[in-house]
Design a protein around this motif. Structure first.
Motif, PDB file in Angstrom:
ATOM      1  N   LYS A  16     -11.194-106.297  56.364  1.00 32.16           N
ATOM      2  CA  LYS A  16     -11.940-104.562  55.620  1.00 32.16           C
ATOM      3  C   LYS A  16     -11.770-103.455  56.979  1.00 32.16           C
ATOM      4  CE  LYS A  16     -15.856-106.151  52.243  1.00 32.16           C
ATOM      5  NZ  LYS A  16     -16.923-106.834  52.541  1.00 32.16           N
ATOM      6  N   ASN A  19      -8.223-102.026  57.285  1.00 33.62           N
ATOM      7  CA  ASN A  19      -8.600-101.108  56.438  1.00 33.62           C
ATOM      8  C   ASN A  19      -8.639 -99.851  56.676  1.00 33.62           C
ATOM      9  OD1 ASN A  19      -6.921-102.207  54.593  1.00 33.62           O
ATOM     10  ND2 ASN A  19      -8.444-102.328  52.961  1.00 33.62           N
ATOM     11  N   ASN A  20     -10.431 -99.810  57.238  1.00 28.90           N
ATOM     12  CA  ASN A  20     -10.878 -99.223  57.736  1.00 28.90           C
ATOM     13  C   ASN A  20      -9.777 -98.400  59.182  1.00 28.90           C
ATOM     14  OD1 ASN A  20     -12.651 -98.619  56.235  1.00 28.90           O
ATOM     15  ND2 ASN A  20     -14.260-100.888  58.101  1.00 28.90           N
ATOM     16  N   LYS A  22      -6.973 -98.474  60.077  1.00 29.38           N
ATOM     17  CA  LYS A  22      -5.735 -97.691  59.220  1.00 29.38           C
ATOM     18  C   LYS A  22      -5.989 -96.468  58.619  1.00 29.38           C
ATOM     19  CE  LYS A  22      -2.979-101.614  57.849  1.00 29.38           C
ATOM     20  NZ  LYS A  22      -1.887-102.194  56.470  1.00 29.38           N
ATOM     21  N   LYS A  23      -7.370 -96.414  58.262  1.00 24.38           N
ATOM     22  CA  LYS A  23      -7.726 -94.715  57.691  1.00 24.38           C
ATOM     23  C   LYS A  23      -7.782 -94.180  58.865  1.00 24.38           C
ATOM     24  CE  LYS A  23      -9.602 -95.268  53.602  1.00 24.38           C
ATOM     25  NZ  LYS A  23     -10.920 -95.313  52.698  1.00 24.38           N
ATOM     26  N   GLU A  24      -9.138 -94.533  60.237  1.00 22.88           N
ATOM     27  CA  GLU A  24      -9.108 -94.334  60.966  1.00 22.88           C
ATOM     28  C   GLU A  24      -7.622 -93.635  61.463  1.00 22.88           C
ATOM     29  OE1 GLU A  24     -11.332 -95.604  64.236  1.00 22.88           O
ATOM     30  OE2 GLU A  24     -12.996 -97.025  62.537  1.00 22.88           O
ATOM     31  N   GLU A  26      -4.835 -92.995  60.070  1.00 20.98           N
ATOM     32  CA  GLU A  26      -4.296 -91.677  59.659  1.00 20.98           C
ATOM     33  C   GLU A  26      -4.728 -90.992  60.296  1.00 20.98           C
ATOM     34  OE1 GLU A  26      -4.191 -91.882  54.913  1.00 20.98           O
ATOM     35  OE2 GLU A  26      -3.855 -94.220  55.696  1.00 20.98           O
ATOM     36  N   LEU A  27      -6.095 -90.681  60.014  1.00 16.05           N
ATOM     37  CA  LEU A  27      -6.608 -89.367  60.059  1.00 16.05           C
ATOM     38  C   LEU A  27      -6.721 -88.528  61.280  1.00 16.05           C
ATOM     39  CD1 LEU A  27     -10.119 -90.122  58.330  1.00 16.05           C
ATOM     40  CD2 LEU A  27      -8.299 -89.102  57.215  1.00 16.05           C
ATOM     41  N   LYS A 151      -6.475 -97.921  69.635  1.00 18.02           N
ATOM     42  CA  LYS A 151      -6.908 -99.186  68.013  1.00 18.02           C
ATOM     43  C   LYS A 151      -5.017 -99.211  67.424  1.00 18.02           C
ATOM     44  CE  LYS A 151      -9.735 -94.870  66.344  1.00 18.02           C
ATOM     45  NZ  LYS A 151     -10.564 -95.682  67.029  1.00 18.02           N
ATOM     46  N   GLY A 185      -8.740-101.828  46.465  1.00 20.51           N
ATOM     47  CA  GLY A 185      -9.697-101.716  47.606  1.00 20.51           C
ATOM     48  C   GLY A 185      -9.975-102.517  48.231  1.00 20.51           C
ATOM     49  N   ASP A 186     -10.681-102.692  48.724  1.00 21.26           N
ATOM     50  CA  ASP A 186     -11.337-103.440  50.235  1.00 21.26           C
ATOM     51  C   ASP A 186     -11.319-105.328  49.427  1.00 21.26           C
ATOM     52  OD1 ASP A 186     -11.212-101.787  52.116  1.00 21.26           O
ATOM     53  OD2 ASP A 186     -13.170-101.408  52.495  1.00 21.26           O
TER      54      ASP A 186
END
Ligand SMILES: [Zn+2]
Length: 236
Positions: A16, A19-20, A22-24, A26-27, A151, A185-186
């Motif tokens: 989890k 994934n969070n 990775k999203k950060e 990416e954004l 990160k 998802g997670d």
């Protein structure tokens, strides 16, 4: 197998965070791109406003030329000297008409000046916006520079931690676990509550639940394909 399940549950928690993170990551460049786009748009606006101002100035020059011409015509009329009443009246009419035309051109020049003034005002306010945006961009780039590597390092250490936690579990199970995470998802491993899968809320056959309870093998939910484990306590 009991241990494996505990390991998978722990790995899921780490996943989890992975994934969070990775999203950060990416954004991260998105805000920067947004600022760059705004700068681009504002600069283009300014350029077209400059072009419009040049066109307006050219228009004013043309109107002024027309006014000069009309004034010349009036002067020419004044030079004519005849006593014929009819032609005198005609001259008067002509003079009036020319004056009206001059008034019209002056009105047009006024409109142009007003338009030009508005454009100049918008350019100067855009210039302030540009300065703000450029400062924002520098700030954002500094933030990215300072935080991206941090990160990425954090991500790498979480991946290592996950690997360590899953040590001893067959690659086949790990692959399946990862695949479910990607697909669902997670959450890859979920508890059975009473007689249903808490991942998809479908009622499970008793024989399957017994196999989950026995903890001799990894059991998958026949409906959502998630891995199942048994938890004695119910969630209220
Ligand atoms: Zn399910």
């Amino acid at each position: 197998m009991k241990n494996s399940i505990a390991q998978l549950i722990k790995a899921q928690e780490i996943q989890k965070s992975i994934n969070n993170l990775k999203k950060e990551i990416e954004l991260m460049p998105l805000k920067r791109e947004e600022i760059i786009n705004k700068i681009d748009k504002t600069e283009k606006n300014n350029q077209s406003a400059e072009v419009e101002i040049t066109a307006i100035e050219e228009e004013i020059v043309q109107y002024k030329k027309q006014i000069d011409k009309k004034n010349e015509e009036i002067k020419d009329l004044d030079l004519i000297d005849d006593d014929d009443l009819k032609s005198k009246n005609e001259r008067e009419e002509k003079r009036k008409d020319l004056s009206m035309q001059i008034d019209n051109f002056n009105k047009k020049i006024e409109d142009c000046e007003e338009k030009k003034h508005k454009k100049i005002k918008s350019i100067s306010s855009d210039k302030i916006t540009l300065e703000t945006l450029k400062a924002e961009l520098i700030k954002e780039e500094k933030y990215i520079e300072e935080n991206k590597q941090k990160k990425l390092d954090e991500l790498a250490s979480l991946e290592i931690k996950k690997k360590e936690i899953l040590e001893g579990i067959t690659q086949d199970i790990i692959d399946k676990f990862d695949r479910i995470i990607v697909n669902k998802g997670d959450i890859a491993i979920v508890p059975v509550y009473k007689n249903y899968c808490s991942g998809c809320n479908m009622i499970l056959p008793f024989s399957l639940i017994n196999r989950v309870k026995a903890q001799k093998e990894i059991i998958f939910c026949p409906y959502c394909s998630r891995m199942l484990y048994y938890e004695e306590e119910e969630i209220v």
